[in-house]
Design a protein around this motif. Sequence first.
Motif, short mmCIF file in Angstrom:
data_model
loop_
_atom_site.label_atom_id
_atom_site.label_comp_id
_atom_site.label_asym_id
_atom_site.label_seq_id
_atom_site.Cartn_x
_atom_site.Cartn_y
_atom_site.Cartn_z
N GLN A 37 12.55 -9.00 8.93
CA GLN A 37 12.43 -9.22 7.23
C GLN A 37 10.77 -8.70 6.76
N ARG A 38 11.31 -9.91 4.72
CA ARG A 38 10.72 -8.77 4.18
C ARG A 38 10.90 -10.21 3.42
N GLY A 39 9.36 -9.84 3.28
CA GLY A 39 9.34 -10.76 1.81
C GLY A 39 9.04 -10.31 -0.04
N ASN A 40 8.58 -10.67 -0.40
CA ASN A 40 9.03 -9.76 -2.15
C ASN A 40 8.15 -9.32 -2.65
N PHE A 41 8.04 -7.79 -1.44
CA PHE A 41 6.55 -7.33 -1.40
C PHE A 41 7.27 -5.28 -1.47
N PRO A 42 6.14 -4.40 -2.98
CA PRO A 42 6.94 -2.91 -3.45
C PRO A 42 7.19 -2.81 -2.60
N ASP A 43 7.84 -1.31 -2.20
CA ASP A 43 7.86 -0.48 -0.79
C ASP A 43 6.38 0.29 -0.83
N ARG A 44 5.84 -0.25 -1.75
CA ARG A 44 3.66 0.54 -1.38
C ARG A 44 3.77 0.14 -0.19
N PHE A 45 3.78 -0.90 -0.02
CA PHE A 45 3.80 -1.89 1.58
C PHE A 45 5.05 -1.35 2.47
N SER A 46 4.50 -0.95 3.57
CA SER A 46 4.94 -0.64 4.31
C SER A 46 4.22 -0.96 6.39
N LEU A 91 -0.33 -2.35 8.63
CA LEU A 91 0.22 -2.35 7.66
C LEU A 91 -0.20 -1.38 6.84
N ASN A 92 1.02 -0.10 5.93
CA ASN A 92 0.12 0.85 5.61
C ASN A 92 0.57 0.00 3.83
N VAL A 93 -0.80 0.88 2.71
CA VAL A 93 -0.64 0.14 1.46
C VAL A 93 -1.14 1.56 0.76
N ASN A 94 0.12 1.98 -0.07
CA ASN A 94 0.12 3.57 -1.12
C ASN A 94 -0.22 2.94 -2.32
N ALA A 95 -0.93 3.71 -3.13
CA ALA A 95 -0.91 3.98 -4.61
C ALA A 95 -1.83 2.86 -4.21
N LEU A 96 -2.56 2.06 -3.98
CA LEU A 96 -3.20 1.11 -4.09
C LEU A 96 -3.79 0.35 -5.75
N LEU A 97 -3.77 -1.18 -6.16
CA LEU A 97 -4.18 -1.28 -7.01
C LEU A 97 -4.83 -2.06 -7.05
N LEU A 98 -5.55 -2.91 -8.18
CA LEU A 98 -6.59 -3.77 -8.08
C LEU A 98 -6.16 -4.62 -7.25
N GLN A 145 1.18 -14.95 1.25
CA GLN A 145 2.13 -14.80 0.86
C GLN A 145 2.83 -13.99 2.10
N PHE A 146 4.34 -13.80 3.35
CA PHE A 146 4.52 -13.20 3.42
C PHE A 146 5.08 -12.10 3.80
N ILE A 147 4.48 -10.65 3.85
CA ILE A 147 4.77 -9.54 3.77
C ILE A 147 6.53 -8.53 4.65
N PHE A 148 5.49 -9.52 5.66
CA PHE A 148 7.22 -8.52 6.41
C PHE A 148 6.84 -8.90 8.00
#
Lengths: 116, 115
Positions: A56-65, A76-83, A44-47
């Motif tokens: 360009q950016r895919g359908n990922f929340p702002d937690r992904f930067s 690639l940074n991911v904040n507030a990690l979820l399971l 799945q494309f992130i950015f």
Amino acid sequence: DAGVTQSPTHLIKTRGQQVTLRCSPKSGHDTVSWYQQALGQGPQFIFQYYEEEERQRGNFPDRFSGHQFPNYSSELNVNALLLGDSALYLCASSPGRNGRGGNEQFFGPGTRLTVL
Amino acid sequence: AQSVTQLDSQVPVFEEAPVELRCNYSSSVSVYLFWYVQYPNQGLQLLLKYLSGSTLVKGINGFEAEFNKSQTSFHLRKPSVHISDTAEYFCAVSAGAGNNRKLIWGLGTSLAVNP
């Protein structure tokens, strides 16, 4: 030529933590794309980054930067990690601005992120 | 909207048998088509691509694919598979105009080659 390299290979984090993944593109490539591949799924494309900017950016929340450095490497940074963030994170590099079109993307081996 | 459908999630086959992995896409604009292979615990490697020209494309490891515009298909074939071909195969389509081109991925087909 080492091709696309990624670090680390594996990573284990707990919910709520933050993570940074790194990618060095293939020599001569200036465009870096990041993908998330959940188990049994396609990428799945992130950015995508080019000239140090997110293009360009895919359908990922702002937690992904992300970030791209002058030497074209990227983070690639991911904040507030979820399971649900547990996945294989793939970096791909390509030459040129329109790397997602006809230009072939070269993939790294990926970083396996496990969120507990 | 563009989409990619890989019609078989799993394909078991015996060594030295022929194999076809099916891929259909939907797009109203011109497309570029790709097949990638992913070996266990590795990243994705390009097998072959169709950009223009001859509709029969030959790739690495003896694989080939045929672009069929009327059927909107890009099926991957190999006349005789080896144990080492066991892997996940992904079809991808690049569609859209200019910098809005997107790479859309299928869900993958798991090829299991048995002795």
